[in-house]
Write a protein that holds these residues in place. Structure first.
Motif, PDB file in Angstrom:
ATOM      1  N   UNK A  66      41.591 -29.113 -13.412  1.00  0.00           N
ATOM      2  CA  UNK A  66      42.199 -27.909 -12.878  1.00  0.00           C
ATOM      3  C   UNK A  66      41.473 -26.628 -13.250  1.00  0.00           C
ATOM      4  N   UNK A  67      40.637 -26.689 -14.284  1.00  0.00           N
ATOM      5  CA  UNK A  67      39.880 -25.514 -14.702  1.00  0.00           C
ATOM      6  C   UNK A  67      38.568 -25.334 -13.933  1.00  0.00           C
ATOM      7  N   UNK A  68      38.224 -26.312 -13.104  1.00  0.00           N
ATOM      8  CA  UNK A  68      36.983 -26.219 -12.328  1.00  0.00           C
ATOM      9  C   UNK A  68      37.207 -25.241 -11.174  1.00  0.00           C
ATOM     10  N   UNK A  69      36.361 -24.205 -11.056  1.00  0.00           N
ATOM     11  CA  UNK A  69      36.503 -23.268  -9.935  1.00  0.00           C
ATOM     12  C   UNK A  69      36.426 -24.009  -8.595  1.00  0.00           C
ATOM     13  N   UNK A  70      37.391 -23.729  -7.733  1.00  0.00           N
ATOM     14  CA  UNK A  70      37.454 -24.382  -6.433  1.00  0.00           C
ATOM     15  C   UNK A  70      38.506 -25.473  -6.385  1.00  0.00           C
ATOM     16  N   UNK A  71      39.004 -25.890  -7.553  1.00  0.00           N
ATOM     17  CA  UNK A  71      40.071 -26.900  -7.605  1.00  0.00           C
ATOM     18  C   UNK A  71      41.397 -26.164  -7.725  1.00  0.00           C
ATOM     19  N   UNK A  72      42.287 -26.413  -6.765  1.00  0.00           N
ATOM     20  CA  UNK A  72      43.589 -25.744  -6.723  1.00  0.00           C
ATOM     21  C   UNK A  72      44.739 -26.659  -7.120  1.00  0.00           C
ATOM     22  N   UNK A  73      44.497 -27.958  -7.051  1.00  0.00           N
ATOM     23  CA  UNK A  73      45.540 -28.948  -7.336  1.00  0.00           C
ATOM     24  C   UNK A  73      44.849 -30.204  -7.834  1.00  0.00           C
ATOM     25  N   UNK A  74      45.526 -30.932  -8.730  1.00  0.00           N
ATOM     26  CA  UNK A  74      44.944 -32.160  -9.283  1.00  0.00           C
ATOM     27  C   UNK A  74      45.966 -33.282  -9.166  1.00  0.00           C
ATOM     28  N   UNK A  75      45.521 -34.410  -8.640  1.00  0.00           N
ATOM     29  CA  UNK A  75      46.352 -35.607  -8.544  1.00  0.00           C
ATOM     30  C   UNK A  75      45.621 -36.730  -9.269  1.00  0.00           C
ATOM     31  N   UNK A  76      46.209 -37.206 -10.367  1.00  0.00           N
ATOM     32  CA  UNK A  76      45.620 -38.301 -11.131  1.00  0.00           C
ATOM     33  C   UNK A  76      46.411 -39.559 -10.846  1.00  0.00           C
ATOM     34  N   UNK A  77      45.705 -40.591 -10.409  1.00  0.00           N
ATOM     35  CA  UNK A  77      46.348 -41.865 -10.125  1.00  0.00           C
ATOM     36  C   UNK A  77      45.797 -42.901 -11.095  1.00  0.00           C
ATOM     37  N   UNK A  78      46.678 -43.449 -11.940  1.00  0.00           N
ATOM     38  CA  UNK A  78      46.269 -44.536 -12.830  1.00  0.00           C
ATOM     39  C   UNK A  78      46.306 -45.839 -12.048  1.00  0.00           C
ATOM     40  N   UNK A  79      45.224 -46.585 -12.128  1.00  0.00           N
ATOM     41  CA  UNK A  79      45.135 -47.868 -11.441  1.00  0.00           C
ATOM     42  C   UNK A  79      44.771 -48.937 -12.466  1.00  0.00           C
ATOM     43  N   UNK A  80      45.140 -50.169 -12.181  1.00  0.00           N
ATOM     44  CA  UNK A  80      44.880 -51.270 -13.123  1.00  0.00           C
ATOM     45  C   UNK A  80      43.944 -52.311 -12.530  1.00  0.00           C
ATOM     46  N   UNK A  81      43.526 -52.101 -11.307  1.00  0.00           N
ATOM     47  CA  UNK A  81      42.540 -52.969 -10.662  1.00  0.00           C
ATOM     48  C   UNK A  81      41.448 -52.092 -10.106  1.00  0.00           C
ATOM     49  N   UNK A  82      40.202 -52.331 -10.385  1.00  0.00           N
ATOM     50  CA  UNK A  82      39.750 -53.396 -11.266  1.00  0.00           C
ATOM     51  C   UNK A  82      40.085 -53.080 -12.716  1.00  0.00           C
ATOM     52  N   UNK A  83      40.336 -54.127 -13.457  1.00  0.00           N
ATOM     53  CA  UNK A  83      40.673 -54.000 -14.866  1.00  0.00           C
ATOM     54  C   UNK A  83      39.472 -53.447 -15.635  1.00  0.00           C
ATOM     55  N   UNK A  84      39.749 -52.558 -16.593  1.00  0.00           N
ATOM     56  CA  UNK A  84      38.667 -52.019 -17.420  1.00  0.00           C
ATOM     57  C   UNK A  84      38.201 -53.091 -18.396  1.00  0.00           C
ATOM     58  N   UNK A  85      36.909 -53.146 -18.583  1.00  0.00           N
ATOM     59  CA  UNK A  85      36.307 -54.003 -19.610  1.00  0.00           C
ATOM     60  C   UNK A  85      35.214 -53.185 -20.295  1.00  0.00           C
ATOM     61  N   UNK A  86      34.800 -53.574 -21.503  1.00  0.00           N
ATOM     62  CA  UNK A  86      33.720 -52.847 -22.179  1.00  0.00           C
ATOM     63  C   UNK A  86      32.431 -52.792 -21.360  1.00  0.00           C
ATOM     64  N   UNK A  87      32.256 -53.688 -20.417  1.00  0.00           N
ATOM     65  CA  UNK A  87      31.056 -53.682 -19.569  1.00  0.00           C
ATOM     66  C   UNK A  87      30.987 -52.421 -18.705  1.00  0.00           C
ATOM     67  N   UNK A  88      32.102 -51.733 -18.521  1.00  0.00           N
ATOM     68  CA  UNK A  88      32.115 -50.505 -17.705  1.00  0.00           C
ATOM     69  C   UNK A  88      31.571 -49.290 -18.459  1.00  0.00           C
ATOM     70  N   UNK A  89      31.417 -49.411 -19.776  1.00  0.00           N
ATOM     71  CA  UNK A  89      30.885 -48.297 -20.570  1.00  0.00           C
ATOM     72  C   UNK A  89      29.402 -48.107 -20.274  1.00  0.00           C
ATOM     73  N   UNK A  90      28.948 -46.852 -20.352  1.00  0.00           N
ATOM     74  CA  UNK A  90      27.516 -46.622 -20.211  1.00  0.00           C
ATOM     75  C   UNK A  90      26.854 -46.706 -21.593  1.00  0.00           C
ATOM     76  N   UNK A  91      25.539 -46.629 -21.617  1.00  0.00           N
ATOM     77  CA  UNK A  91      24.801 -46.766 -22.875  1.00  0.00           C
ATOM     78  C   UNK A  91      25.172 -45.688 -23.882  1.00  0.00           C
ATOM     79  N   UNK A  92      25.440 -44.481 -23.397  1.00  0.00           N
ATOM     80  CA  UNK A  92      25.823 -43.377 -24.287  1.00  0.00           C
ATOM     81  C   UNK A  92      27.094 -43.740 -25.053  1.00  0.00           C
TER      82      UNK A  92
END
Length: 104
Positions: A66-92
């Motif tokens: 919401x603090x990004x200029x140009x963003x007036x509204x924020x909709x966050x949708x939590x999803x469970x598919x695909x399931x998160x796994x450690x393989x989704x992490x990047x090297x950092x």
């Protein structure tokens, strides 16, 4: 840089409080889109569905996007598919976690 990229950059400031790494590097953010009207839609997950800090993380995501200029509204949708796994992490993220374990 596109508005979507600026939102993703802002989300890099949102830290998973249990892991201590940002949610983008952890691979928790699946999709970010911003409509012409400035509505940011964010599809994301958590490391586990029972995360006790889910409300805090979602609130932090809404605030950061919401603090990004140009963003007036924020909709966050939590999803469970695909399931998160450690393989989704990047090297950092992997390096930050390894460094924390070394210091422990």
């Amino acid at each position: 840089m596109s508005l979507e990229d600026r939102v993703v950059t802002a989300l890099e400031e949102v830290i998973d409080p249990e892991i201590g790494v940002n949610i983008v590097d952890l691979g928790l953010v699946y999709d970010v889109s911003v409509s012409e009207a400035g509505k940011a839609s964010i599809r994301m997950t958590l490391t586990i569905p029972e995360c006790p800090l889910a409300d805090t993380i979602v609130s932090d995501v809404e605030k950061a996007a919401g603090q990004v200029p140009g963003v007036n509204e924020v909709d966050v949708k939590l999803v469970w598919e695909p399931k998160w796994t450690p393989a989704k992490m990047n090297d950092q993220a992997r390096e930050e976690i390894r460094a924390r374990q070394t210091l422990s």
